[in-house]
Design a protein around this motif. Structure first.
Motif, PDB file in Angstrom:
ATOM      1  N   LEU A  35      61.809  38.579  64.940  1.00 41.08           N
ATOM      2  CA  LEU A  35      61.255  37.688  63.923  1.00 41.08           C
ATOM      3  C   LEU A  35      59.781  37.395  64.202  1.00 41.08           C
ATOM      4  O   LEU A  35      58.974  37.301  63.262  1.00 41.08           O
ATOM      5  CB  LEU A  35      62.060  36.390  63.878  1.00 41.08           C
ATOM      6  N   GLN A  86      62.818  30.390  58.810  1.00 43.17           N
ATOM      7  CA  GLN A  86      61.580  30.734  58.103  1.00 43.17           C
ATOM      8  C   GLN A  86      61.805  31.494  56.798  1.00 43.17           C
ATOM      9  O   GLN A  86      60.853  31.686  56.037  1.00 43.17           O
ATOM     10  CB  GLN A  86      60.680  31.587  59.018  1.00 43.17           C
ATOM     11  N   HIS A  87      63.048  31.900  56.531  1.00 43.36           N
ATOM     12  CA  HIS A  87      63.261  32.831  55.424  1.00 43.36           C
ATOM     13  C   HIS A  87      64.324  32.367  54.433  1.00 43.36           C
ATOM     14  O   HIS A  87      64.900  33.188  53.714  1.00 43.36           O
ATOM     15  CB  HIS A  87      63.633  34.208  55.991  1.00 43.36           C
ATOM     16  N   ILE A 129      67.652  41.023  55.101  1.00 44.11           N
ATOM     17  CA  ILE A 129      67.754  40.007  54.053  1.00 44.11           C
ATOM     18  C   ILE A 129      68.307  40.611  52.767  1.00 44.11           C
ATOM     19  O   ILE A 129      69.110  39.978  52.059  1.00 44.11           O
ATOM     20  CB  ILE A 129      66.386  39.337  53.827  1.00 44.11           C
ATOM     21  N   ALA A 171      56.656  38.256  61.787  1.00 47.65           N
ATOM     22  CA  ALA A 171      55.690  37.223  61.406  1.00 47.65           C
ATOM     23  C   ALA A 171      54.264  37.643  61.715  1.00 47.65           C
ATOM     24  O   ALA A 171      53.308  37.175  61.078  1.00 47.65           O
ATOM     25  CB  ALA A 171      56.011  35.915  62.135  1.00 47.65           C
ATOM     26  N   LEU A 195      63.547  43.357  58.985  1.00 48.35           N
ATOM     27  CA  LEU A 195      63.847  42.022  58.469  1.00 48.35           C
ATOM     28  C   LEU A 195      64.118  42.068  56.972  1.00 48.35           C
ATOM     29  O   LEU A 195      65.084  41.458  56.482  1.00 48.35           O
ATOM     30  CB  LEU A 195      62.701  41.064  58.779  1.00 48.35           C
ATOM     31  N   ASP A 196      63.294  42.801  56.233  1.00 49.80           N
ATOM     32  CA  ASP A 196      63.501  42.902  54.780  1.00 49.80           C
ATOM     33  C   ASP A 196      64.837  43.564  54.460  1.00 49.80           C
ATOM     34  O   ASP A 196      65.554  43.126  53.547  1.00 49.80           O
ATOM     35  CB  ASP A 196      62.359  43.689  54.133  1.00 49.80           C
ATOM     36  N   THR A 211      58.973  44.147  60.159  1.00 49.31           N
ATOM     37  CA  THR A 211      59.022  43.621  58.790  1.00 49.31           C
ATOM     38  C   THR A 211      60.027  44.398  57.954  1.00 49.31           C
ATOM     39  O   THR A 211      60.795  43.817  57.169  1.00 49.31           O
ATOM     40  CB  THR A 211      57.630  43.681  58.143  1.00 49.31           C
ATOM     41  N   LEU A 255      67.530  33.202  61.022  1.00 52.32           N
ATOM     42  CA  LEU A 255      67.009  33.745  59.767  1.00 52.32           C
ATOM     43  C   LEU A 255      66.614  32.629  58.806  1.00 52.32           C
ATOM     44  O   LEU A 255      65.607  32.732  58.088  1.00 52.32           O
ATOM     45  CB  LEU A 255      68.054  34.641  59.111  1.00 52.32           C
ATOM     46  N   ASP A 286      64.107  30.741  51.583  1.00 56.94           N
ATOM     47  CA  ASP A 286      63.781  31.018  50.169  1.00 56.94           C
ATOM     48  C   ASP A 286      63.955  32.499  49.853  1.00 56.94           C
ATOM     49  O   ASP A 286      64.458  32.863  48.780  1.00 56.94           O
ATOM     50  CB  ASP A 286      62.344  30.590  49.865  1.00 56.94           C
ATOM     51  N   GLN A 287      63.555  33.358  50.780  1.00 52.57           N
ATOM     52  CA  GLN A 287      63.709  34.797  50.580  1.00 52.57           C
ATOM     53  C   GLN A 287      65.185  35.180  50.511  1.00 52.57           C
ATOM     54  O   GLN A 287      65.590  36.017  49.686  1.00 52.57           O
ATOM     55  CB  GLN A 287      63.013  35.548  51.716  1.00 52.57           C
ATOM     56  N   ILE A 288      66.009  34.548  51.354  1.00 56.29           N
ATOM     57  CA  ILE A 288      67.449  34.827  51.348  1.00 56.29           C
ATOM     58  C   ILE A 288      68.075  34.348  50.041  1.00 56.29           C
ATOM     59  O   ILE A 288      68.865  35.065  49.414  1.00 56.29           O
ATOM     60  CB  ILE A 288      68.128  34.155  52.553  1.00 56.29           C
TER      61      ILE A 288
END
Length: 410
Positions: free
Chosen positions: A304, A354-355, A322, A308, A318-319, A315, A351, A357-359
């Motif tokens: 992570l 920081q993420h 998610i 960041a 991580l993408d 990245t 997860l 909203d993305q999840i």
């Protein structure tokens, strides 16, 4: 008319009915006080549907039994102060255990569900069922030695386990841990000479903790996801945890996210866990050249942190993670129509830091628009102790469900 076919006398039937109703009311009151942690007789009466007199009688009985206590008061509008009720912390204790494939966390909770002692065993490597059994026995014996004065009031041992826990018609329980390549095993009942043992899948015990005290409290329809080395789910419907025909509902980690996809530890292809389990996420980063130590909290933190810092490989991993989580939970939303989606487990909590909203956006991309507008996504309330806390609720629930005459028979 034979004695067997003759109906019971009205007085006997009425007495049994009254006794049953009294027990139901007592159980509802005790559960309410335990869940609220602090309340008043008036609130108890209102929320449980009791008369003021019934609430007073039930609370007097529970105080006499040493299960709740008056812990202070609040001012009223011109009258006498209103007494506050709370669980009597030392009235009873329960052991909750988070059983992992690399060790066990054994925790002793008082009746207010505050952890008062803890013992850990293992942690260095993947362990066999015999290793786990030994760890459990040793850890519980150590807790017993340190808590001799408390031990007579310990209700039992709750185990949160990695796998399917089936309950047979006769009440016996069996663990099926296919992902760990363990043969089916009866739940061990010899962990302490004086204590009963209760068992359930760890994702369900996490969900129970969140239902009683955390992010699913007061929510009638929710799903609670556990993301760690394994992946699981607790489904809450009408305010109750779903169990299925044999107590094994919620094996979301082994639903299929990709037909003919990656090999899962369970031996099948394309499972959710093959993309969202900690080992799968870190292996995907390793395959892209990622370098890290271990396979736990710090290793995931390194991934992570690298993402960041705009590391392209981190990245991308991580993408992908998610996106996979969004697809997997999107299907759950379509199936269950929850008001709230709760994400926990140590991987899930990291997860969500920081993420979130993305999840949430990924989940909504993967479910029907109308259902996607009807839920909120939140992190679990509790961290690493959630499975153990939910496991301790099993012996406490047994206490609630035990009639007073049986509880104090001795």
């Amino acid at each position: 008319m034979s004695a067997q076919s003759r109906p019971a006398a009205p007085g006997i039937r009425e007495s049994a009915t009254v006794t049953s109703l009294r027990h139901q009311n007592r159980a509802a009151a005790l559960r309410f006080v335990l869940q609220q942690r602090e309340t008043t007789r008036a609130e108890l009466a209102r929320r449980c549907g009791f008369s003021s007199a019934s609430a007073a009688n039930i609370t007097a009985e529970l105080i006499e039994d040493g299960l709740i206590a008056e812990v202070g008061s609040v001012a009223s509008r011109g009258g006498r102060p209103i007494s506050l009720l709370a669980p009597r912390a030392d009235g009873a204790y329960a052991i909750g255990v988070d059983v992992g494939e690399r060790g066990v966390a054994v925790e002793l909770f008082d009746l207010s569900l505050t952890m008062v002692d803890r013992e850990f065993r293992g942690g260095r490597r993947e362990e066999s069922p015999d290793d786990i059994h030994r760890d459990l026995s040793e850890a519980i014996a150590e807790l017993r030695e340190r808590n001799r004065e408390r031990w007579p009031r310990v209700l039992g041992i709750g185990l949160g386990l990695p796998g399917v826990v089936e309950t047979e018609a006769d009440g016996t329980q069996v663990l099926y841990a296919q992902s760990l390549s363990w043969a089916p095993r009866p739940i061990p009942l010899d962990l302490d000479p004086d204590l009963p043992v209760y068992a359930e899948n760890g994702a369900k015990t996490q969900a129970r903790a969140e239902l009683w005290y955390g992010a699913a409290r007061g929510i009638d329809h929710a799903v609670v996801a556990l993301l760690g080395r394994g992946v699981g789910l607790g489904v809450i419907t009408d305010g109750e945890l779903a169990h299925g025909a044999h107590s094994s509902a919620g094996e979301w980690g082994h639903t299929k996210i990709r037909y003919g996809g990656a090999l899962c530890r369970c031996g099948q292809l394309g499972c959710v866990e093959a993309y969202l389990g900690a080992d799968a996420i870190l292996e995907a980063w390793r395959a892209r050249g990622g370098s890290f130590d271990g396979s736990g909290w710090q290793a995931l933190g390194a991934l992570l942190a690298a993402a960041a810092s705009s590391d392209p490989d981190a990245t991308a991993v991580l993408d992908d993670t998610i996106d996979a989580l969004g697809a997997a939970l999107g299907s759950v939303v379509n199936l269950t129509n929850p008001q709230r989606v709760v994400i926990g487990g140590w991987v899930g909590m990291r997860l969500m830091e920081q993420h979130a909203d993305q999840i949430a956006a990924a989940v909504r991309r993967n479910c029907l628009d109308r259902l996607g507008a009807q839920f909120e996504l939140v992190p679990a309330t509790f961290g690493g102790d959630t499975v153990a806390l939910g496991s301790a609720l099993m012996p406490i629930t047994a206490l609630i469900d035990t009639p007073r005459a049986e509880l104090f028979a001795s």
